[in-house]
Design a protein around this motif. Structure first.
Motif: not given
Length: 770
Positions: A28-48
């Protein structure tokens, strides 16, 4: 398995669940530290996903349901049970919807409809229509039912309903035509077989009549309660023969007993009634002068006596002894008893005479005569029984053959009847079907598109985007082989983080002027070394001799050691710094003591260690802090450090100083650090998180533990100032500093009253080597 893991094995066995939780928290700390990648991936997936949802062609679906029932059984299929056969048929009828013959019929019907109903095949050649219908068609059996649900997807709801209707009509037509063709074929086969069985039946019936005439069949069959006369005669003769044999055996036994009684002079009267009950009784009664009427009278009187006695006992409960009824009963009882006693005396008197009237001769004659008659009867009955038995056996063979033919005739007759019933049923069902198809629900469409669905698109975007983001963060974490937090450092090395030291400003000075604790004791950076000193003081161990090392060069171990020594000196402890890095003596260079006598001279010399050490010790410019330099670089550092003189040197330092700090080479560069670590109370490992690789640090710790070095903990050096992020923030303690007028200018004022902190719960207990 590594020694580091072996050293922690007992704790792992006890805290397996805690380790799993720690691993989850680390992820979970890894995900939190790199949350920007997760948010960006979700945003791109939502856009597509949104782009697809608003641009995709709407697809509608029409459905219909058909009920499949089988009205007759398949007499030719005996390999499967009824339930299994039914399931197999349902699956077959389901696959028929996508068959070429059904789809071709649907295409013919679809060609006759309005163009709007052919929107899906408007741009497709006629010979490709069946393929388009098959691609958009779906048929499935509703679980645990005989209902098949048919569905078709189209760009238009009316077009979908029209296609489903055309397919259903084509399917019904195929089933009806197929039934008629199959029925004709089945009737032909059954009729041919019926004629064959009918001819065979006629022959068997003729054979049955001939056998009945030969056997004299009376019409009695198996299961009848009437027995054939021949069998009845055998049974009766057998019963008579058994009775005669029993009588003969009884008479032979009586003859033997009577002969024995005559020889021994025994009582023959007991054999008289046994031999001939009627004659014997008459003989005895005539000998006593009694008639049968007298005997019967005596029996009546005895029964009357018993009845009177019972009545007397009953009326005595209600009437006195002088009552007329009681007196009358008493008189009757006395009279009966006297008469019976008189009869008994009369009977006993002549009994003795019976024995003496040639009873033995009479009995022998009677028994011998009866025995002779019994033997003649037995012989006669045996001959008759044998003749009757032979006749019954001959008759039984004819009857058995008759029964076999009768069974065969019955079997052929039953089979003939079954064939007739089957042919009749097929003829009766020729206007209906053995397999009947009924439309349960007509083709209909809800009017709402089945594709794309907003909920499904959103779920796929969430899963896809989140999955890609998490996977990307995990891969980057694997590629980024660094420690990103004190918790991660502590968790993976399984030892406490003793202190975190900020990046120190390089002043360019040497000696004491290069020590942060000495030149700026009130600064925030200097507080880290005091924290390290306090942590060691409350570690619960006697740590007078401490060595310090790192996993690789340029991690700042010498700077940490020098500042820690200055901190001890400010606390009033006489401290000695020993430079045992004989390969790259950074401590000697820091204090500009190159060319001076030092450790290498002491270890190679033969003079007394204590005398040479006292002469080689240098002042550092910090009160209470002295240094023993490296000396000339030797060609064999490991061999010198492995000798006994190093042990004597450390012992001398322990006696003459309050605190001894030893600078060692990096662990992965040479084995010198492990050699020195075995001789001191404990060793600290300096880690530079932004520089050191995790695998290299882990290997260094494993090596030291394998050498049984007592690892106190780690010191995180040159950490960043990211307080709120994932990096090495300081948290508390650095939000304020020691300002002017508040600093500890007097070294004596910097002394820590360690005894006053004994009750403090904030100390760290270091991990000992395995």
């Amino acid at each position: 398995m590594s020694l580091l893991a072996d050293n922690a094995a007992p704790q792992d066995g006890q805290d397996g669940a805690a380790d799993a939780v720690q691993a989850a928290l680390r992820f979970l700390r890894v995900i939190r530290y790199r949350k920007s990648y997760v948010i960006t991936s979700l945003a791109v997936a939502a856009l597509l996903g949104g782009l697809y949802y608003f641009t995709a062609t709407r697809v509608y679906q029409a459905t219909a349901q058909l009920l499949i029932t089988q009205s007759g059984a398949d007499v030719f299929n005996t390999s499967m049970s009824a339930g299994t056969q039914q399931d197999s048929l349902i699956l077959t009828y389901e696959r028929l919807f996508s068959s070429a013959v059904v789809l071709d019929g649907a295409v013919q019907r679809l060609a006759k409809l309005v163009p709007a109903a052919r929107i899906d095949v408007a741009t497709v050649p006629r010979d490709k229509w069946a393929g388009v219908l098959r691609d958009n068609l779906s048929a499935s059996v509703v679980r645990r039912t005989n209902i098949i649900e048919l569905g078709y997807r189209s760009k238009s709801p009316p077009a979908a309903e029209a296609v489903v209707g055309a397919i259903v009509d084509s399917y019904l037509e195929f089933m009806e035509k197929n039934h008629r063709d199959v029925s004709v074929e089945i009737v032909t086969i059954l009729e041919k077989e019926r004629k064959e069985k009918e001819n065979e039946l006629q022959l068997k019936q003729k054979q049955l009549l001939e056998i009945q005439e030969e056997a004299g069949d009376l019409g009695m069959r198996e299961g009848s309660t009437v027995v054939h006369p021949v069998v009845q005669r055998v049974i009766k003769l057998n019963d008579a023969l058994v009775d005669v044999q029993k009588q003969r055996l009884q008479l032979e036994a009586s003859l033997t007993a009577i002969q024995s009684a005559i020889r021994t002079g025994g009582d023959l009267r007991q054999h008289l009634l046994t031999v001939e009950p009627t004659v014997g009784r008459e003989l005895i009664m005539n000998a006593m002068g009694l008639s049968p009427q007298a005997v019967e009278m005596i029996n009546i009187m005895q029964r009357k006596l018993l009845d009177d006695r019972a009545k007397l006992e009953t009326i005595r409960e209600h009437k006195g002894p002088t009552h007329p009824d009681v007196q009358e009963l008493l008189r009757n009882i006395r009279n009966a008893e006297q008469h019976i006693a008189s009869y008994q005396n009369t009977l006993n008197a002549p009994m003795s005479q019976v024995q003496g009237q040639q009873l033995g001769t009479t009995l022998l004659g009677m028994v011998e005569q009866k025995l002779e008659n019994a033997r003649e009867d037995e012989k006669k009955f045996s001959e008759q029984y044998n003749e009757a038995e032979a006749e019954a056996i001959r008759m039984n063979g004819r009857l058995a053959k008759l029964q076999i033919v009768q069974n065969e005739v019955q079997r052929l007759s039953n089979y003939h009847d079954i064939l007739l019933d089957r042919i009749a049923n097929i003829d009766l069902n020729s206007r209906g079907e053995d397999v009947r198809v009924a439309i349960v629900s007509d083709p209909s469409s809800s009017g709402l598109p089945v594709s794309p669905k907003l909920s499904m698109v959103g779920l796929l975007c969430l899963l896809g985007g989140g999955g890609v983001g998490v996977a990307l963060a995990y891969v980057l974490d694997l590629l980024d082989d660094r420690f990103r937090s004190p918790d991660e450092l502590k968790e993976q090395l399984r030892m406490p983080v003793l202190a975190m030291v900020r990046k120190l400003t390089e002043s360019g000075d040497n000696g004491a002027d290069s020590l942060q604790v000495h030149v700026a004791s009130s600064s925030v950076e200097s507080e880290a070394f005091r924290t390290l000193r306090t942590t060691l003081a409350f570690s619960g161990q006697e740590l007078q001799r401490i060595a310090i090392t790192s996993s690789e060069p340029s991690d700042g171990k010498t700077t940490v050691l020098a500042n820690l020594g200055a901190s001890y000196a400010q606390a009033g402890k006489r401290t000695l710094l020993i430079d045992c890095d004989l390969r790259r003596p950074g401590l000697t260079k820091l204090f500009q003591l190159r060319g001076t006598t030092g450790v290498s001279n002491i270890l190679r010399a033969q003079d007394e260690v204590a005398l040479m050490a006292a002469e080689s010790t240098q002042q550092t410019g910090v009160d209470g802090l002295e240094i023993l330099a490296c000396g000339p670089k030797p060609p064999n550092p490991a061999e010198l450090l492995s000798g006994d003189r190093l042990v004597d040197l450390i012992a001398w330092a322990e006696v003459n100083y309050d605190q001894v700090l030893i600078d060692c080479p990096p662990v992965m560069a040479a084995s010198d650090a492990a050699i020195v670590g075995r001789l001191v109370d404990g060793m600290m490992l300096v880690v530079q998180p932004e520089k050191n690789h995790r695998r290299l640090v882990l290997r260094a710790v494993e090596h030291l533990l394998a050498m049984h070095v007592n690892m106190i903990g780690t010191v995180a050096n040159r950490v960043g100032e990211d307080i709120g992020g994932y990096g090495y923030g300081y948290g508390y303690g650095y939000g304020y500093g020691y300002g002017e007028g508040y600093g500890l200018d007097d070294p004596d004022d910097a002394q820590v009253d360690e005894e006053s902190l004994d009750s403090s719960p904030d100390h760290v207990t270091p991990r000992r080597a395995a």
